[in-house]
Design an enzyme around this catalytic site. Sequence first.
Site, PDB file in Angstrom:
ATOM      1  CE  LYS A   1      -9.976  17.488  -3.103  1.00 56.07           C
ATOM      2  NZ  LYS A   1      -9.547  16.217  -2.192  1.00 56.07           N
TER       3      LYS A   1
ATOM      4  N   GLY B   1      -7.706   7.814  -4.264  1.00 53.71           N
ATOM      5  CA  GLY B   1      -7.586   6.290  -4.441  1.00 53.71           C
ATOM      6  C   GLY B   1      -6.334   5.773  -4.377  1.00 53.71           C
TER       7      GLY B   1
ATOM      8  CB  THR C   1      -7.805   7.054   2.938  1.00 55.91           C
ATOM      9  OG1 THR C   1      -9.059   7.845   2.743  1.00 55.91           O
ATOM     10  CG2 THR C   1      -8.385   5.868   3.441  1.00 55.91           C
TER      11      THR C   1
END
Lengths: 255, 66
Positions: free
Chosen positions: A97, A185, A207
Amino acid sequence: MENLVIAGREFKSRLFLGTGKFNSNILMEQSILASETEMVTVAMKRIDMDNQEDDMLSHIVHPHIQLLPNTSGVRTAEEAVLAAQLAREAFGTNWLKLEIHPDPRYLLPDSIETLKATEELVKLGFVVLPYCQADPVLCKRLEEAGAATVMPLAAPIGTNKGLRTEDFLRIIIEQSNVPVVVDAGIGAPSHAAAAMEMGASACLVNTAIAVAGNPVEMAIAFKEAVVAGRRAYEAGLGSVGVIAEASSPLTAFLG
Amino acid sequence: MTIKVNNEKISVENNATIETIVKQMNLPSFGVAIARNNKMVPRAEWSTTLLQEDDSIVVVKAACGG
């Protein structure tokens, strides 16, 4: 449902998990397993001479999981190439990544360095999954450079704001010849489902699961949302109209 | 001689190799990599890579991250 294929490897799960911000390695591992993900990110950090920490890797290495090392912490393409080489040596995988975000306040990816690094790393034999702006032109350039996927952001990392870049994600999905992974997000299962309904190939979530009241339950919720969204996309959503269209017969049966 | 390991100055013997400092660090057997002066050194070369004065060694290992 169709399997996801990246660089010749098939994945049943279209949910990728990040490993940051969990309260413990045990909770992280339980969440990873509950999510049924087959792709998990891992970062690298400098270690102390008197290193005594628990080894987090033992909690994420499972036969069905592809490790996806990231380059978090680098600021330039040159640093990213060194980080990639360290990751390949450390984890025995050429999957990467690529993330280059020099500004710590918004963690937005540097498009120019990301493209340069992608070009270089593809030549060096890496399977490059670049985290990038939701910029359709950039995503085509990354694809042409040999990126295995593109991973445009939905909103700044860790904000849980959802698909703020929706219009651009739609264009990217429409134009892309490589899988589009919506990264960063995504704050709720409904966001992930919406991305998948739009035709995204996968979602990367960290998250929203790690900081949830119950991360294991939230991992399951994301798993179900991604499956539901993908299934809906493959089934073909009905068109959106303005005028009402009856779904029951309107003949007057009472006379 | 003096070298830096992850920006921390340490003294090592003149014939020390990367393997020498690795042994002091309680490293896990998997998930570790080392760069010497910003160039990755494969694990197979740790025991034959002699350190030199002012070398900068970076040792990294797996960490949680998204």
